[in-house]
Write a protein that holds these residues in place. Structure first.
Motif, short mmCIF file in Angstrom:
data_model
loop_
_atom_site.label_atom_id
_atom_site.label_comp_id
_atom_site.label_asym_id
_atom_site.label_seq_id
_atom_site.Cartn_x
_atom_site.Cartn_y
_atom_site.Cartn_z
N VAL B 206 12.56 -30.93 2.49
CA VAL B 206 12.88 -29.87 1.37
C VAL B 206 13.17 -30.74 0.04
O VAL B 206 12.77 -30.46 -0.95
CB VAL B 206 14.27 -29.26 1.82
N VAL B 207 13.63 -31.96 0.33
CA VAL B 207 13.63 -32.96 -0.97
C VAL B 207 12.34 -33.00 -1.53
O VAL B 207 12.11 -33.16 -2.47
CB VAL B 207 14.27 -34.19 -0.53
N ASP B 208 11.43 -33.42 -0.57
CA ASP B 208 9.88 -33.60 -0.98
C ASP B 208 9.31 -32.30 -1.51
O ASP B 208 8.44 -32.43 -2.49
CB ASP B 208 8.92 -34.09 0.32
N ALA B 209 9.62 -31.05 -1.05
CA ALA B 209 8.96 -29.89 -1.40
C ALA B 209 9.41 -29.46 -2.67
O ALA B 209 8.66 -28.78 -3.46
CB ALA B 209 9.35 -28.87 -0.43
N VAL B 210 10.78 -29.54 -3.07
CA VAL B 210 11.30 -28.98 -4.17
C VAL B 210 11.82 -30.02 -5.44
O VAL B 210 12.20 -29.76 -6.58
CB VAL B 210 12.44 -28.14 -3.99
N GLY B 211 11.70 -31.50 -5.08
CA GLY B 211 12.17 -32.25 -6.19
C GLY B 211 11.14 -32.15 -7.30
O GLY B 211 10.24 -31.52 -7.18
N PRO B 212 11.88 -32.68 -8.64
CA PRO B 212 13.26 -33.13 -8.72
C PRO B 212 14.49 -31.91 -8.46
O PRO B 212 15.61 -32.44 -8.96
CB PRO B 212 13.12 -33.66 -10.12
N LEU B 213 14.15 -30.86 -7.97
CA LEU B 213 15.48 -30.02 -7.87
C LEU B 213 16.50 -30.57 -6.81
O LEU B 213 15.98 -31.25 -6.04
CB LEU B 213 15.06 -28.63 -7.35
N PRO B 214 17.46 -30.57 -6.98
CA PRO B 214 18.72 -31.24 -6.02
C PRO B 214 18.81 -30.47 -5.00
O PRO B 214 18.65 -29.22 -4.94
CB PRO B 214 19.91 -31.33 -6.97
N VAL B 215 18.87 -31.02 -4.02
CA VAL B 215 18.98 -30.58 -2.60
C VAL B 215 20.11 -30.94 -1.77
O VAL B 215 20.87 -31.98 -1.92
CB VAL B 215 17.90 -31.07 -1.76
N LEU B 216 21.19 -30.05 -1.47
CA LEU B 216 22.15 -30.35 -0.59
C LEU B 216 21.84 -30.37 0.77
O LEU B 216 21.33 -29.14 1.36
CB LEU B 216 23.16 -29.23 -0.94
N ALA B 217 22.32 -30.90 1.53
CA ALA B 217 22.10 -31.02 3.05
C ALA B 217 23.21 -30.31 4.00
O ALA B 217 24.68 -30.43 3.55
CB ALA B 217 22.25 -32.45 3.71
N ALA B 218 23.08 -29.34 4.62
CA ALA B 218 23.87 -28.53 5.44
C ALA B 218 23.43 -28.53 6.88
O ALA B 218 22.35 -28.51 7.14
CB ALA B 218 23.80 -26.94 4.99
N GLY B 219 24.71 -28.71 7.60
CA GLY B 219 24.21 -28.54 9.33
C GLY B 219 24.75 -29.90 9.71
O GLY B 219 23.95 -31.01 9.58
N GLY B 220 25.67 -29.87 10.58
CA GLY B 220 26.08 -31.15 11.66
C GLY B 220 26.82 -32.37 10.75
O GLY B 220 26.87 -33.38 11.29
N ILE B 221 27.28 -31.84 9.50
CA ILE B 221 28.14 -32.97 8.74
C ILE B 221 29.60 -32.52 8.78
O ILE B 221 30.17 -31.45 8.42
CB ILE B 221 27.76 -32.82 7.35
#
Lengths: 367, 367
Positions: B206-221
């Motif tokens: 997702v980082v690669d797909a939408v950069g430079p838009l910021p991405v938050l990681a959700a799941g397993g944290i």
């Protein structure tokens, strides 16, 4: 990428590469990682000896290991023919019908079929070990449960570390009780046999469960950033399998399969029992769809399913019947978009790792 | 734990906490994170206004946000009654039978049922927005696809950033095209609606797909080591939901449910359509088993399933019928083993993050 475990094994990078191809395993060790040759396809001990001889000549004296598939539960006095006899006729017919529907040709006279299953039999794995212990392997990994106690003892006598794959903290604890030295925490996203717990959750759970035993993280790792993530989770190294399938040193014997792997996205795999009877992640194909279809007969338990489909899989691969053509591979397949040499993969892993660590230092406000 | 995004939003830690409880959301913001109040349970705008007033009084002027559930596809002129009429009688009977088999009592006269589904209707979500935009919220998140264009425009006019959840790179790209500001990459292991791609693979994709838009990681944290892993993967922050459910500030109204959450392991969740008709990770219960059983009628598509089960879920929760009692939660539930305050969770996150970064520096051979 140096951890206690990589230092103990005398390798530059805590990157363990599992592969069925001697040329890939040797290249991994030469690149500073730890190459692990998968033995499951060697039904004849002489073939394994030939390839281990080749490894010896090509690893520049660097350490490497072997991965066998040895069930912990021994089934006494059961031959392959006995197992064959347990397969229902309806399932055999379903295989025939599915192959016919896709026009899959027969194998030519004398072409071997079914190596996939034979290597799973304990007798075969023990034959492989008799060969392997004549070579200076540094690690013996078992892909299917804890190895039998006598095998662990035999490895330890020779100074060989023993690793076993686990999909849950409970499995990992069982391995630790069995005296193994390294647990490979195999996440949901990994290729091959997997459980349901994803690496982000599984890795630290297994580290907590078996520490101070070292844990390798497997599943979803193909970049240096992912290596950094796995090591942040407490792993002492990473275990990569899928990413080598599209290296120039790999020999898939199928340009069509290589093309499929390079084109596949992370959503193009499925966790299916089609291959062995246990859930294993692989490319989703018309073949896995047929087995996973509720309208079909469904899969048989291990080892029946593997024996049932062995010849069919060989035919599909040999003749590259594209809709059915697949292979075990993890969700990381989406990142495998070009053929590269093993050394290029390593360069990418190390530079990505450095980038990730530098980024984390900035986020942590460290100089 | 400072990233460009956390600096932009004026928070100390790039930790976004999603929760249905105002007391938890406010505590997250006070602890240096970014609290996001889930609005789905507010069917009456006045109730939401009351709780946002409370938030204003308890966030010490620190930033916070709101999470709504707004379908991108608008269904014109369809009322809740119209949707009710589409539910087959056999499914209603299955609900009755399942509740009867487990002896689930009725609700008392006047007790509200069904808030779970009503909040999903676009009219309701728009009513929530009318209220929310009167408050100085800094972020509007949409849990279900891209928000409608006019909502994005309205948020941007007020300087409110818009976030949307995505389970694949394709979804993330669609969000980016819709003009949103932040993508929440929701991995397979996350609680609530999820896709099949695990965080280890999804986050960098997702980082690669939408950069430079910021991405938050959700799941397993749920630990600082997992925060470090997510940030190593390129995320500009983490989005945590499950971990707050067992904080002392949370108000589950069910001691039995809290006990179940504290006792559950990472393998005790299931990705099921039982709750809403779309796959959502939740505690595995006799209720999810009944819906996932091939011998049963199966689930209905969204929004029918949610409407069908709304009253039943309220009855199960109200009367704490243990075998059926569940909640959306991720695989991280295995790490939720004691009730703690929100500040204690943050202390744990920051110290674990520091530990992980120090460890990675050692592995990288940095001073």
């Amino acid at each position: 990428m140096q951890t206690e475990l990589s230092k103990r094994l005398g390798v530059e990078h805590a990157v363990f590469g599992f592969t069925p191809f001697p040329a890939v395993a040797a290249a991994i060790s030469r690149a500073g990682g730890f190459g692990v040759l998968g033995a499951v396809r060697y039904t004849a001990p002489d073939d394994l000896a030939r390839d281990l001889d080749w490894m010896q000549d090509h690893v520049d004296g660097l350490p490497y290991g072997l991965d066998v598939v040895m069930p912990a539960k021994k089934v006494e006095g059961v031959s392959e023919a006995d197992v064959e006899a347990m397969i229902p006729e309806g399932h055999r017919q379903f295989v025939k019908d599915t192959l016919a529907r896709h026009g899959v040709p027969e194998l030519a006279e004398g072409e071997a079929a079914g190596w996939r299953i034979t290597g799973w039999m304990e007798q075969v794995a023990r034959g492989q070990l008799d060969v392997a212990f004549d070579y200076p392997i540094k690690l013996l990994a078992n892909a299917l449960g804890s190895p039998p106690a006598d095998v662990v003892a035999r490895a330890h006598e020779r100074g060989v570390l023993v690793a076993a794959l686990a999909g849950s903290a409970r499995h990992a604890r069982k391995h630790a009780e069995g005296g193994i030295d390294i647990v490979v925490a195999q996440g949901y996203e990994a290729g091959g046999h997997t459980g349901e717990i994803a690496s982000m959750v599984l890795t630290p759970e297994v580290v907590d469960a078996v520490g101070p035993l070292p844990v390798l993280a497997a599943g979803g790792i193909g970049s240096g950033e992912q290596v950094a993530a796995a090591l942040a989770l407490g792993a002492q190294g990473v275990w990569l399998g899928s990413v080598w399938l599209t290296t120039t040193e790999a020999d898939l014997h199928s340009p069509a399969l290589t093309r499929k792997l390079l084109a596949a996205g992370s959503g193009d795999t499925v966790r299916s029992r089609a291959l062995t009877g246990k859930p294993a992640r692989q490319l989703r194909t018309a073949w896995t769809d047929a087995w996973d279809d509720p309208a079909g007969p469904g899969t048989l338990p291990m080892p029946l399913q593997g024996l049932l489909v062995a010849e069919a899989v060989s035919r599909i691969q040999k003749h590259e019947v594209e809709p059915l053509l697949g292979t075990p591979v993890g969700q990381i397949v989406g990142r495998m978009t070009s053929e590269r040499g093993v050394q290029a993969v390593f360069d990418d892993l190390t530079s990505g790792f450095e980038r990730a660590v530098a980024r984390l230092n900035r986020i942590a406000g460290r100089p």
